[in-house]
Design a protein around this motif. Structure first.
Motif, PDB file in Angstrom:
ATOM      1  N   LEU A 166      -2.931   4.978 -10.646  1.00 50.81           N
ATOM      2  CA  LEU A 166      -3.181   3.842 -11.534  1.00 50.81           C
ATOM      3  C   LEU A 166      -1.860   3.254 -12.026  1.00 50.81           C
ATOM      4  CD1 LEU A 166      -5.730   3.608 -14.419  1.00 50.81           C
ATOM      5  CD2 LEU A 166      -3.345   3.080 -14.861  1.00 50.81           C
ATOM      6  N   LEU A 167      -0.951   4.129 -12.471  1.00 51.04           N
ATOM      7  CA  LEU A 167       0.340   3.640 -12.934  1.00 51.04           C
ATOM      8  C   LEU A 167       1.114   2.976 -11.801  1.00 51.04           C
ATOM      9  CD1 LEU A 167       1.430   6.674 -15.162  1.00 51.04           C
ATOM     10  CD2 LEU A 167       0.430   4.504 -15.904  1.00 51.04           C
ATOM     11  N   ALA A 168       0.972   3.500 -10.592  1.00 47.88           N
ATOM     12  CA  ALA A 168       1.658   2.904  -9.446  1.00 47.88           C
ATOM     13  C   ALA A 168       1.120   1.508  -9.151  1.00 47.88           C
ATOM     14  CB  ALA A 168       1.505   3.805  -8.221  1.00 47.88           C
ATOM     15  N   TYR A 169      -0.204   1.348  -9.207  1.00 47.37           N
ATOM     16  CA  TYR A 169      -0.775   0.013  -9.010  1.00 47.37           C
ATOM     17  C   TYR A 169      -0.271  -0.947 -10.083  1.00 47.37           C
ATOM     18  CZ  TYR A 169      -4.077   0.569  -5.165  1.00 47.37           C
ATOM     19  OH  TYR A 169      -4.638   0.724  -3.927  1.00 47.37           O
ATOM     20  N   HIS A 170      -0.100  -0.420 -11.288  1.00 46.31           N
ATOM     21  CA  HIS A 170       0.339  -1.322 -12.343  1.00 46.31           C
ATOM     22  C   HIS A 170       1.812  -1.680 -12.212  1.00 46.31           C
ATOM     23  CE1 HIS A 170       0.970  -2.871 -16.484  1.00 46.31           C
ATOM     24  NE2 HIS A 170      -0.118  -3.498 -16.106  1.00 46.31           N
ATOM     25  N   ILE A 171       2.577  -0.891 -11.475  1.00 46.83           N
ATOM     26  CA  ILE A 171       3.938  -1.317 -11.151  1.00 46.83           C
ATOM     27  C   ILE A 171       3.895  -2.632 -10.383  1.00 46.83           C
ATOM     28  CG2 ILE A 171       5.960  -0.776  -9.734  1.00 46.83           C
ATOM     29  CD1 ILE A 171       5.580   2.136 -10.451  1.00 46.83           C
ATOM     30  N   ILE A 172       2.949  -2.735  -9.435  1.00 40.87           N
ATOM     31  CA  ILE A 172       2.793  -3.978  -8.672  1.00 40.87           C
ATOM     32  C   ILE A 172       2.551  -5.142  -9.620  1.00 40.87           C
ATOM     33  CG2 ILE A 172       1.402  -5.161  -6.931  1.00 40.87           C
ATOM     34  CD1 ILE A 172       0.759  -2.362  -5.776  1.00 40.87           C
ATOM     35  N   ALA A 226       0.810  -1.219   0.000  1.00 38.32           N
ATOM     36  CA  ALA A 226       0.000   0.000   0.000  1.00 38.32           C
ATOM     37  C   ALA A 226       0.841   1.264   0.000  1.00 38.32           C
ATOM     38  CB  ALA A 226      -0.949  -0.005   1.203  1.00 38.32           C
ATOM     39  N   TRP A 227       2.091   1.169   0.467  1.00 38.72           N
ATOM     40  CA  TRP A 227       2.968   2.344   0.451  1.00 38.72           C
ATOM     41  C   TRP A 227       3.230   2.829  -0.971  1.00 38.72           C
ATOM     42  CZ3 TRP A 227       7.361   1.844  -2.407  1.00 38.72           C
ATOM     43  CH2 TRP A 227       7.807   0.537  -2.672  1.00 38.72           C
ATOM     44  N   LEU A 228       3.202   1.927  -1.955  1.00 37.65           N
ATOM     45  CA  LEU A 228       3.641   2.282  -3.308  1.00 37.65           C
ATOM     46  C   LEU A 228       2.666   3.234  -4.007  1.00 37.65           C
ATOM     47  CD1 LEU A 228       5.401  -0.070  -5.800  1.00 37.65           C
ATOM     48  CD2 LEU A 228       3.642   1.476  -6.603  1.00 37.65           C
ATOM     49  N   PRO A 229       1.380   2.903  -4.139  1.00 38.84           N
ATOM     50  CA  PRO A 229       0.486   3.877  -4.792  1.00 38.84           C
ATOM     51  C   PRO A 229       0.365   5.174  -4.007  1.00 38.84           C
ATOM     52  CG  PRO A 229      -0.765   2.007  -3.901  1.00 38.84           C
ATOM     53  CD  PRO A 229       0.676   1.642  -3.833  1.00 38.84           C
ATOM     54  N   ASP A 230       0.457   5.104  -2.687  1.00 38.72           N
ATOM     55  CA  ASP A 230       0.410   6.334  -1.889  1.00 38.72           C
ATOM     56  C   ASP A 230       1.593   7.241  -2.205  1.00 38.72           C
ATOM     57  OD1 ASP A 230      -1.920   5.698  -0.678  1.00 38.72           O
ATOM     58  OD2 ASP A 230      -1.105   5.365   1.314  1.00 38.72           O
ATOM     59  N   ALA A 231       2.808   6.677  -2.138  1.00 34.50           N
ATOM     60  CA  ALA A 231       4.013   7.486  -2.300  1.00 34.50           C
ATOM     61  C   ALA A 231       4.195   7.954  -3.732  1.00 34.50           C
ATOM     62  CB  ALA A 231       5.232   6.680  -1.839  1.00 34.50           C
ATOM     63  N   TYR A 232       4.007   7.060  -4.711  1.00 37.18           N
ATOM     64  CA  TYR A 232       4.245   7.433  -6.099  1.00 37.18           C
ATOM     65  C   TYR A 232       3.177   8.395  -6.606  1.00 37.18           C
ATOM     66  CZ  TYR A 232       7.664   3.615  -6.239  1.00 37.18           C
ATOM     67  OH  TYR A 232       8.735   2.800  -5.996  1.00 37.18           O
ATOM     68  N   GLY A 233       1.963   8.265  -6.081  1.00 36.93           N
ATOM     69  CA  GLY A 233       0.910   9.194  -6.471  1.00 36.93           C
ATOM     70  C   GLY A 233       1.052  10.564  -5.836  1.00 36.93           C
ATOM     71  N   GLU A 234       1.782  10.642  -4.728  1.00 41.18           N
ATOM     72  CA  GLU A 234       1.922  11.896  -3.995  1.00 41.18           C
ATOM     73  C   GLU A 234       3.265  12.571  -4.238  1.00 41.18           C
ATOM     74  OE1 GLU A 234       0.878  15.090  -1.933  1.00 41.18           O
ATOM     75  OE2 GLU A 234      -0.453  13.446  -2.471  1.00 41.18           O
ATOM     76  N   ALA A 235       4.218  11.883  -4.858  1.00 43.10           N
ATOM     77  CA  ALA A 235       5.555  12.435  -5.064  1.00 43.10           C
ATOM     78  C   ALA A 235       5.508  13.631  -6.008  1.00 43.10           C
ATOM     79  CB  ALA A 235       6.484  11.356  -5.618  1.00 43.10           C
ATOM     80  N   THR A 236       6.612  14.352  -6.069  1.00 41.72           N
ATOM     81  CA  THR A 236       6.713  15.442  -7.036  1.00 41.72           C
ATOM     82  C   THR A 236       6.657  14.871  -8.451  1.00 41.72           C
ATOM     83  OG1 THR A 236       9.130  15.322  -7.148  1.00 41.72           O
ATOM     84  CG2 THR A 236       8.175  16.726  -5.427  1.00 41.72           C
ATOM     85  N   VAL A 237       6.442  15.726  -9.413  1.00 44.15           N
ATOM     86  CA  VAL A 237       6.336  15.258 -10.806  1.00 44.15           C
ATOM     87  C   VAL A 237       7.617  14.538 -11.224  1.00 44.15           C
ATOM     88  CG1 VAL A 237       6.169  16.032 -13.196  1.00 44.15           C
ATOM     89  CG2 VAL A 237       4.652  17.006 -11.466  1.00 44.15           C
ATOM     90  N   THR A 238       8.761  15.138 -10.943  1.00 46.02           N
ATOM     91  CA  THR A 238      10.033  14.508 -11.292  1.00 46.02           C
ATOM     92  C   THR A 238      10.358  13.358 -10.358  1.00 46.02           C
ATOM     93  OG1 THR A 238      10.830  16.649 -12.102  1.00 46.02           O
ATOM     94  CG2 THR A 238      12.479  14.945 -11.702  1.00 46.02           C
ATOM     95  N   GLY A 239      10.036  13.522  -9.093  1.00 47.43           N
ATOM     96  CA  GLY A 239      10.333  12.479  -8.106  1.00 47.43           C
ATOM     97  C   GLY A 239       9.648  11.168  -8.419  1.00 47.43           C
ATOM     98  N   ALA A 240       8.412  11.224  -8.898  1.00 48.93           N
ATOM     99  CA  ALA A 240       7.686   9.993  -9.227  1.00 48.93           C
ATOM    100  C   ALA A 240       8.361   9.254 -10.374  1.00 48.93           C
ATOM    101  CB  ALA A 240       6.239  10.324  -9.594  1.00 48.93           C
ATOM    102  N   VAL A 241       8.970   9.981 -11.314  1.00 53.24           N
ATOM    103  CA  VAL A 241       9.675   9.343 -12.427  1.00 53.24           C
ATOM    104  C   VAL A 241      10.848   8.530 -11.905  1.00 53.24           C
ATOM    105  CG1 VAL A 241      11.006   9.777 -14.522  1.00 53.24           C
ATOM    106  CG2 VAL A 241       8.946  11.128 -14.045  1.00 53.24           C
ATOM    107  N   PHE A 242      11.575   9.081 -10.949  1.00 56.40           N
ATOM    108  CA  PHE A 242      12.692   8.343 -10.359  1.00 56.40           C
ATOM    109  C   PHE A 242      12.188   7.172  -9.510  1.00 56.40           C
ATOM    110  CE2 PHE A 242      15.059  12.120 -11.484  1.00 56.40           C
ATOM    111  CZ  PHE A 242      16.331  11.634 -11.747  1.00 56.40           C
ATOM    112  N   MET A 243      11.176   7.418  -8.705  1.00 52.45           N
ATOM    113  CA  MET A 243      10.727   6.388  -7.772  1.00 52.45           C
ATOM    114  C   MET A 243      10.171   5.160  -8.492  1.00 52.45           C
ATOM    115  SD  MET A 243       9.041   8.706  -4.738  1.00 52.45           S
ATOM    116  CE  MET A 243       8.966   7.414  -3.511  1.00 52.45           C
ATOM    117  N   CYS A 244       9.499   5.378  -9.624  1.00 49.13           N
ATOM    118  CA  CYS A 244       8.912   4.242 -10.339  1.00 49.13           C
ATOM    119  C   CYS A 244       9.975   3.346 -10.945  1.00 49.13           C
ATOM    120  CB  CYS A 244       7.956   4.734 -11.421  1.00 49.13           C
ATOM    121  SG  CYS A 244       8.768   5.374 -12.916  1.00 49.13           S
TER     122      CYS A 244
END
Length: 598
Positions: free
Chosen positions: A272-278, A209-227
Motif C-alpha cells: 500500500l505504501l509503495a502504491y502511494h509512492i506512485i 508495477a516493479w515498484l510495489p513488487d520490489a518495495y513490498g518484497e524487500a528486506t525491512v531495512t532495504g525497503a526504507v532505503f528503496m522508498c
C-alpha cells in the motif's frame, strides 16, 4: 587529472562500504553511524560553495562529477540525511552485505545528483539499479528471487532506453554530453528516449508495477532505503532536464490518482505504501511539468518531505513485519497495546503524508497545487487536490486503523511476538518523526534550501483559506472512511493491476513462440534439409567416391608399380660387393657401346 580537490560524498560511502566487512564486530556499529554522517557533513561543507568540481579527462571527454548548485544541494542534503536515519534503523542487521548494498545504492543516487554530464549519470544510474536489487534478494524468500530479477530486468530496459537516447543526442549535437535543460520546446527522438529512461525510475504507469513488487518484497531495512532514493533521483533528473515539459503534467496527475486507487485496494501494508509512492511522485512530476520557479520549488520541497515521511511510514510498518512476521492487514489489528511507540511514529508519518497542518506534507504539497493555479492549469490543480483526499483515506486512516485498531485478526503466535522494535529502530523513527514536525512547523528550515529561496520566501502556506480548505478535505474524508469502513475492510486478495496485461502479453508471446514461430522454424528447417542439406550430402558422397576410386586408385597403383620395380631390382642384388660392381660396370659398358654404334 582533477581540476580542483573536491570530496564526493558518494566516494565516502563507496570506500566505507568496501571496508565494512573487514572490521571487527565490536567496531561495526559505530562505524555504520560514522560513515553516512561523514557523507552528510561533506554535503554541509558545500553550502554556499556553488560551482563545478571533480572534472576528469577520460579519452576525448571531460567528465564532471561535481556540480554544486541549489537544485543538487537540496537533494544531496536530504538523501545523505536519510542515509543516516536508514542506517541507524538497520543497526541491528548483522549481515554486512545489506549495509554495503544500501550504501552503494545511496552512492549511486548521489552520483546522479552531483554529475554534470550524461556519461557519469549513466554510470551511477546503473549502480543504483544493480546495488538496490540486492536489498530485495537479501530477504531470501522464494518470491524474492523472482521479484528481484523482474526489478533488474525492468531497470535494465530503462537503462537501455536512456543509453539509446544519450547516443542519439551525442550524435545529433556533435558530441555534447552535458546534463542540463534538454530543450523541451522542440523534442526529438533522443529527448523522448531519455525521458522514458527517467520516467521508468519514477514509476509512471504503465511502467510502475516493479515498484510495489520490489518495495513490498524487500528486506525491512532495504525497503526504507528503496522508498527514498530511486523515484526521487528520477524526479531530480526530470527537474534538471525536463522542467516545463507539458506532457509531464497529465502524467503526474494520472500517477497521483492511480496510486491512490490501488493503495485503497491493497491488503499488504508495505505494498500500500509503495502504491502511494506512485501517487506522491505524481505531484512532483506534475510540478516539473508546470516548470515555473514555484512549481520546481514545490517538487523539490515535496521530494524532501516525502523522503522523510515515507521513510517513517516504511519504518513503522517494517517494525511490525520485523516483530510479528506479518504485513497484511487481514492478519493484524489491535496492536496499539503491544507496539505503542511504533504506532505513534507511524501516525506522525500518516499525518505528514496527509498534509495535516503543522506536519511536513502541508507545506510542500500545497506549493505544487498553488503553482498549478498560478499558471491557470485548473484541471490539474483540482485533481491533485482530490488525490490528497485519497491519501488521507488510505495512509492516514486505513493503515493505522487496521494495524493498530480495528478488529484483531492476529493469530496467537503473532500477538505473542508483537512488541515495540529494538532501540535503534525506534531512534531512526524518532529522528524522522521530529523532522516531519519541524518542517511543518518551521518552514524556513526547508524553504531556505530550495533552488529558488526568494520565491519560496514569498509563499505562505498557513493562510486562512488554505487551512480551512485542508481541514474540510480531511474532515469529509474521515467521515467517509468511517461510513464506509466495512467496505474498506481488508480482504486476503491480490490486486493484479496492469500485471494482467503483462501476463496476457507474456502468454501471447509464449503462444506466438510455440505455434507460428516454431512452425515457421520447422518449415525452414525441413526446407533446408530437402533443398540445401540433401543435395549437399549427395555431392559430398560423389566426391567421396571419386576420391576413393579415382584419386586414391591412381596414387595406390603408382605406389604398387614402384614397389614391384623395387622388388625386381632387389632380386638382382646378390648382396656381395664384387658382383654388384661387375653388374654396374657391365651395364655402363653396354650403354657406351650402344651410344657409339647407334
Amino acid at each position: 587529472m582533477i581540476t580542483d580537490f573536491w570530496l564526493h560524498p558518494a566516494l565516502i560511502l563507496i570506500v566505507g562500504a568496501f571496508i565494512l566487512p573487514f572490521l571487527p564486530k565490536w567496531l561495526k556499529r559505530p562505524y555504520l553511524v560514522i560513515v553516512p554522517t561523514l557523507a552528510f557533513l561533506d554535503v554541509l561543507s558545500m553550502q554556499g560553495q556553488h560551482g563545478t568540481f571533480g572534472v576528469v579527462r577520460f579519452l576525448d571527454w571531460y567528465l564532471t562529477f561535481g556540480r554544486v548548485d541549489g537544485l543538487s544541494m537540496v537533494f544531496a542534503y536530504i538523501m545523505t540525511l536519510m542515509c543516516i536515519i536508514g542506517t541507524i534503523y538497520g543497526l541491528h542487521v548483522e549481515d554486512d552485505f545489506q549495509h554495503v548494498a544500501a550504501w552503494l545504492y545511496v552512492a549511486g543516487s548521489l552520483g546522479v545528483i552531483f554529475c554534470a554530464d550524461y556519461l557519469v549519470l549513466f554510470l551511477f544510474w546503473e549502480l543504483m539499479a544493480f546495488a538496490s536489487v540486492f536489498l530485495v534478494w537479501f530477504r531470501r524468500r522464494p518470491e524474492s528471487l523472482a521479484v528481484g530479477y523482474r526489478y533488474l530486468l525492468v531497470h535494465t530496459a530503462g537503462g537501455l532506453a536512456l543509453l539509446a537516447g544519450l547516443i542519439l543526442r551525442y550524435q545529433a549535437t556533435g558530441g555534447d554530453l552535458s546534463f542540463g535543460p534538454i530543450g523541451v520546446g522542440s523534442p526529438s527522438l533522443s529527448t523522448y528516449l531519455i525521458m522514458i529512461g527517467f520516467l521508468l525510475n519514477a514509476a509512471v504507469p504503465p511502467f510502475h508495477a516493479w515498484l510495489p513488487d520490489a518495495y513490498g518484497e524487500a528486506t525491512v531495512t532495504g525497503a526504507v532505503f528503496m522508498c527514498a532514493f530511486t523515484t526521487k533521483t528520477a524526479v531530480y533528473a526530470l527537474a534538471r532536464a525536463f522542467a516545463g515539459m507539458e506532457i509531464l503534467v497529465p502524467l503526474g496527475v494520472c500517477m497521483a490518482l492511480y496510486g491512490v486507487v490501488y493503495a485503497v485496494l491493497e491488503n499488504d501494508a508495505r505494498r500500500l505504501l509503495a502504491y502511494h509512492i506512485i501517487s506522491q511522485v505524481g505531484y512532483m512530476v506534475a510540478g516539473v511539468g508546470i516548470g515555473t520557479e514555484l512549481a520546481i520549488n514545490g517538487a523539490c520541497a515535496h521530494a524532501f518531505a516525502h523522503i522523510l515521511y515515507k521513510g517513517l511510514l516504511f519504518m513503522g510498518c517494517g517494525s511490525v513485519l520485523h516483530m510479528t512476521g506479518k504485513s497484511k492487514f487481514s492478519e493484524l489489528g489491535g496492536l496499539y497495546k503491544k507496539m505503542p511507540m511504533a504506532f505513534v511514529f507511524t501516525m506522525i508519518g500518516g499525518l505528514s503524508i496527509s498534509a495535516f497542518p503543522l506536519f511536513s506534507g502541508f507545506v510542500s504539497k500545497a506549493m505544487i497545487v498553488a503553482a498549478g493555479f498560478e499558471v491557470h492549469n485548473y484541471w490539474a490543480a483540482f485533481l491533485l487536490t482530490l488525490a490528497s483526499a485519497g491519501t488521507f483515506l488510505h495512509t492516514g486512516l486505513k493503515v493505522p486503523y487496521f494495524i493498530w485498531f480495528g478488529k484483531n485478526n492476529c493469530s496467537k503466535e503473532t500477538w505473542d511476538k508483537a512488541a515495540d522494535p529494538p532501540w535503534n529502530m525506534q531512534l531512526g523513527m524518532g529522528i524522522a518523526a521530529f523532522l516531519c514536525i519541524l518542517i511543518g512547523s518551521y518552514t524556513p528550515y526547508l524553504y531556505n534550501m530550495l533552488p529558488y529561496p526568494q520565491i519560496a520566501a514569498g509563499y505562505h502556506p498557513y493562510t486562512a483559506y488554505h487551512l480551512s480548505e485542508t481541514l474540510q478535505i480531511l474532515l469529509f474524508t474521515a467521515v467517509g472512511f468511517f461510513l464506509l469502513i466495512k467496505k474498506l475492510a481488508p480482504e486476503p486478495k491480490i490486486s493484479i493491476d496492469l500485471d494482467w496485461f503483462y501476463r496476457m502479453g507474456g502468454r501471447g508471446f509464449l503462444w506466438l513462440a510455440k505455434r507460428p514461430i516454431q512452425w515457421a522454424d520447422s518449415c525452414v528447417s525441413e526446407g533446408y534439409r530437402y533443398i540445401g542439406l540433401m543435395p549437399l550430402m549427395t555431392t559430398a558422397k560423389f566426391w567421396s567416391w571419386f576420391d576413393w576410386h579415382a584419386i586414391d586408385g591412381v596414387v595406390d597403383g603408382l605406389a604398387k608399380t614402384v614397389r614391384n620395380i623395387g622388388g625386381l631390382v632387389r632380386r638382382l642384388q646378390s648382396g656381395q660387393l664384387q658382383y654388384n660392381i661387375f653388374y654396374a660396370v657391365s651395364f655402363v659398358a653396354v650403354a657406351l657401346v650402344l651410344y657409339v654404334f647407334a
